[in-house]
Design a protein around this motif. Structure first.
Motif, PDB file in Angstrom:
ATOM      1  N   THR A   1       0.859  -1.183   0.000  1.00  0.00           N
ATOM      2  CA  THR A   1       0.000   0.000   0.000  1.00  0.00           C
ATOM      3  C   THR A   1       0.898   1.237   0.000  1.00  0.00           C
ATOM      4  O   THR A   1       2.029   1.202   0.473  1.00  0.00           O
ATOM      5  CB  THR A   1      -0.917   0.031   1.225  1.00  0.00           C
ATOM      6  OG1 THR A   1      -0.138   0.236   2.415  1.00  0.00           O
ATOM      7  CG2 THR A   1      -1.718  -1.263   1.353  1.00  0.00           C
TER       8      THR A   1
ATOM      9  N   ASP B   1      -2.401   2.069  -4.621  1.00  0.00           N
ATOM     10  CA  ASP B   1      -2.339   3.508  -4.340  1.00  0.00           C
ATOM     11  C   ASP B   1      -3.519   4.186  -5.029  1.00  0.00           C
ATOM     12  O   ASP B   1      -4.197   3.573  -5.871  1.00  0.00           O
ATOM     13  CB  ASP B   1      -1.011   4.102  -4.847  1.00  0.00           C
ATOM     14  CG  ASP B   1      -0.530   5.279  -3.990  1.00  0.00           C
ATOM     15  OD1 ASP B   1      -1.359   6.164  -3.704  1.00  0.00           O
ATOM     16  OD2 ASP B   1       0.655   5.309  -3.626  1.00  0.00           O
ATOM     17  N   ILE B   2      -3.725   5.463  -4.688  1.00  0.00           N
ATOM     18  CA  ILE B   2      -4.765   6.232  -5.366  1.00  0.00           C
ATOM     19  C   ILE B   2      -4.199   6.977  -6.571  1.00  0.00           C
ATOM     20  O   ILE B   2      -4.938   7.586  -7.331  1.00  0.00           O
ATOM     21  CB  ILE B   2      -5.443   7.235  -4.405  1.00  0.00           C
ATOM     22  CG1 ILE B   2      -4.406   8.175  -3.758  1.00  0.00           C
ATOM     23  CG2 ILE B   2      -6.231   6.485  -3.330  1.00  0.00           C
ATOM     24  CD1 ILE B   2      -5.022   9.269  -2.913  1.00  0.00           C
ATOM     25  N   ARG B   3      -2.875   6.938  -6.722  1.00  0.00           N
ATOM     26  CA  ARG B   3      -2.248   7.521  -7.909  1.00  0.00           C
ATOM     27  C   ARG B   3      -1.323   6.483  -8.530  1.00  0.00           C
ATOM     28  O   ARG B   3      -0.773   5.624  -7.837  1.00  0.00           O
ATOM     29  CB  ARG B   3      -1.467   8.795  -7.561  1.00  0.00           C
ATOM     30  CG  ARG B   3      -0.387   8.619  -6.511  1.00  0.00           C
ATOM     31  CD  ARG B   3       0.174   9.962  -6.065  1.00  0.00           C
ATOM     32  NE  ARG B   3       1.162   9.826  -4.997  1.00  0.00           N
ATOM     33  CZ  ARG B   3       2.473   9.734  -5.193  1.00  0.00           C
ATOM     34  NH1 ARG B   3       2.960   9.765  -6.416  1.00  0.00           N
ATOM     35  NH2 ARG B   3       3.296   9.635  -4.175  1.00  0.00           N
TER      36      ARG B   3
ATOM     37  N   GLU C   1      -5.405   0.463  -8.409  1.00  0.00           N
ATOM     38  CA  GLU C   1      -5.885   1.750  -7.905  1.00  0.00           C
ATOM     39  C   GLU C   1      -6.940   1.504  -6.836  1.00  0.00           C
ATOM     40  O   GLU C   1      -7.989   0.894  -7.097  1.00  0.00           O
ATOM     41  CB  GLU C   1      -6.480   2.589  -9.037  1.00  0.00           C
ATOM     42  CG  GLU C   1      -6.922   3.971  -8.570  1.00  0.00           C
ATOM     43  CD  GLU C   1      -7.432   4.847  -9.697  1.00  0.00           C
ATOM     44  OE1 GLU C   1      -7.950   5.938  -9.417  1.00  0.00           O
ATOM     45  OE2 GLU C   1      -7.305   4.436 -10.880  1.00  0.00           O
TER      46      GLU C   1
ATOM     47  N   ASP D   1      -8.412   3.053  -2.699  1.00  0.00           N
ATOM     48  CA  ASP D   1      -8.351   3.953  -1.545  1.00  0.00           C
ATOM     49  C   ASP D   1      -8.402   3.117  -0.276  1.00  0.00           C
ATOM     50  O   ASP D   1      -9.262   2.233  -0.132  1.00  0.00           O
ATOM     51  CB  ASP D   1      -9.533   4.918  -1.604  1.00  0.00           C
ATOM     52  CG  ASP D   1      -9.429   6.062  -0.611  1.00  0.00           C
ATOM     53  OD1 ASP D   1      -8.883   5.850   0.502  1.00  0.00           O
ATOM     54  OD2 ASP D   1      -9.880   7.166  -0.933  1.00  0.00           O
TER      55      ASP D   1
ATOM     56  N   ASP E   1     -11.677   2.514   1.459  1.00  0.00           N
ATOM     57  CA  ASP E   1     -12.664   1.681   0.769  1.00  0.00           C
ATOM     58  C   ASP E   1     -12.383   0.208   1.089  1.00  0.00           C
ATOM     59  O   ASP E   1     -11.475  -0.409   0.532  1.00  0.00           O
ATOM     60  CB  ASP E   1     -12.563   1.931  -0.740  1.00  0.00           C
ATOM     61  CG  ASP E   1     -13.616   1.192  -1.547  1.00  0.00           C
ATOM     62  OD1 ASP E   1     -14.171   0.196  -1.053  1.00  0.00           O
ATOM     63  OD2 ASP E   1     -13.874   1.614  -2.688  1.00  0.00           O
TER      64      ASP E   1
ATOM     65  N   THR F   1      -8.152   7.559   6.498  1.00  0.00           N
ATOM     66  CA  THR F   1      -6.968   7.002   5.836  1.00  0.00           C
ATOM     67  C   THR F   1      -6.086   6.214   6.797  1.00  0.00           C
ATOM     68  O   THR F   1      -5.808   5.031   6.589  1.00  0.00           O
ATOM     69  CB  THR F   1      -6.155   8.139   5.187  1.00  0.00           C
ATOM     70  OG1 THR F   1      -6.998   8.844   4.281  1.00  0.00           O
ATOM     71  CG2 THR F   1      -4.967   7.586   4.432  1.00  0.00           C
TER      72      THR F   1
ATOM     73  N   GLY G   1      -8.325   3.099   7.390  1.00  0.00           N
ATOM     74  CA  GLY G   1      -7.555   2.468   6.318  1.00  0.00           C
ATOM     75  C   GLY G   1      -6.719   1.306   6.806  1.00  0.00           C
ATOM     76  O   GLY G   1      -6.659   0.252   6.163  1.00  0.00           O
TER      77      GLY G   1
END
Length: 276
Positions: free
Chosen positions: A7, A32-34, A47, A49, A52, A84, A88
């Motif tokens: 992650t 990752d989100i990017r 991809e 988050d 989520d 997060t 997360g």
């Protein structure tokens, strides 16, 4: 050391680790989100988050281990920190449990103990004293790791990473810096050592500061290869009285009232002292 998810896979620390891992690991899944750059033939990008839960469940499908680097890397207000760094991390462990992913290396932080004085030598067994909400979130992650070992047998090495910059640029950084290859050595121990249940170690290269003493890391086979002073590149740094007193440095400053309070190992006021 077969199929490993990371992650925060597009971040700086993940990029450092990938250079060491590619030749040793069957497949690396970067979450990752990017997008992650420069994927090797045995790397893929997912991809997702951390907040989520469904995405994390899908991201860890078929993975043997996960290196959990993702999250906010510095201080934010609690409303940003919770989804997060708090939820997360919980989501990562729940996804690991559901997928049979039985090893985690958790990127904790020196800021879990940042309110210890620089004059004091501490060990991973000392009570956490986080210096920020960010540090609090790392304490949470360490406790989540213990919970999921007791509940589900997921083994975790939590590494309280010091300064993972390209080189130590201040006296504080020199006291806690860790080189990329030394960090990878600890990560590899976390992924493979048979005796790890829910252990916590400090992530530092060799130094002469004496802030941390970590017999457990040595017992697990950690032998740092780099000495901080060989890489030191000092830059001008101005520290407040609070920052210069505590191990957490400038992270201790925001919202601090300026009074330096001392306490003993039992949580009692030390000699009734408080200085301003």
């Amino acid at each position: 050391m077969k199929r490993i998810a990371i992650t925060g896979g597009a971040g700086n620390i993940a990029t450092q680790l990938r250079g060491f891992m590619r030749s040793e690991v069957e497949h690396i899944r970067l979450i990752d989100i990017r997008p992650a750059a420069d994927l090797a033939s045995n790397e893929s990008f997912f991809e997702g988050d951390l907040a989520d839960a469904g995405a994390m469940h899908a991201a860890l499908e078929g993975m043997d281990s996960v290196i959990h680097l993702g999250g906010l890397p510095r201080e934010f207000d609690i409303a940003h920190m919770i989804p997060t760094n708090i939820l997360g991390t919980y989501n990562v462990y729940e996804a690991a449990r559901a997928n049979g992913t039985n090893r985690v290396v958790f990127a904790s932080s020196n800021h879990a103990t940042g309110f210890y004085p620089r004059s004091q030598t501490i060990t991973p067994l000392d009570v956490p004293r986080p210096d920020t909400r960010y540090g609090l979130s790392k304490c949470w992650g360490e406790m989540v790791a213990g919970f999921y070992y007791d509940k589900a047998g997921i083994r975790t090495l939590s590494i309280r990473i010091g300064n993972a910059g390209p080189y130590p640029n201040s006296e504080r950084a020199a006291a806690i810096w860790i080189s990329p290859r030394d960090l990878y050595q600890l990560v590899r121990i976390g992924l493979t050592h048979p005796d790890i249940a829910a252990a916590v170690v400090y992530g530092m290269s060799k130094n002469d500061a004496g802030w941390w003493k970590d017999e457990l890391a040595e017992r697990l086979g950690y032998r740092p290869q780099d000495f901080t002073r060989d890489h030191l590149k000092l830059e001008p740094v101005e520290e407040s009285p609070v920052a210069s007193f505590f191990q957490g440095g400038g992270f201790c400053d925001p919202e601090h009232d300026g009074t330096i309070r001392l306490r003993d190992e039992n949580g009692l006021v030390l000699s009734g002292e408080a200085t301003r």
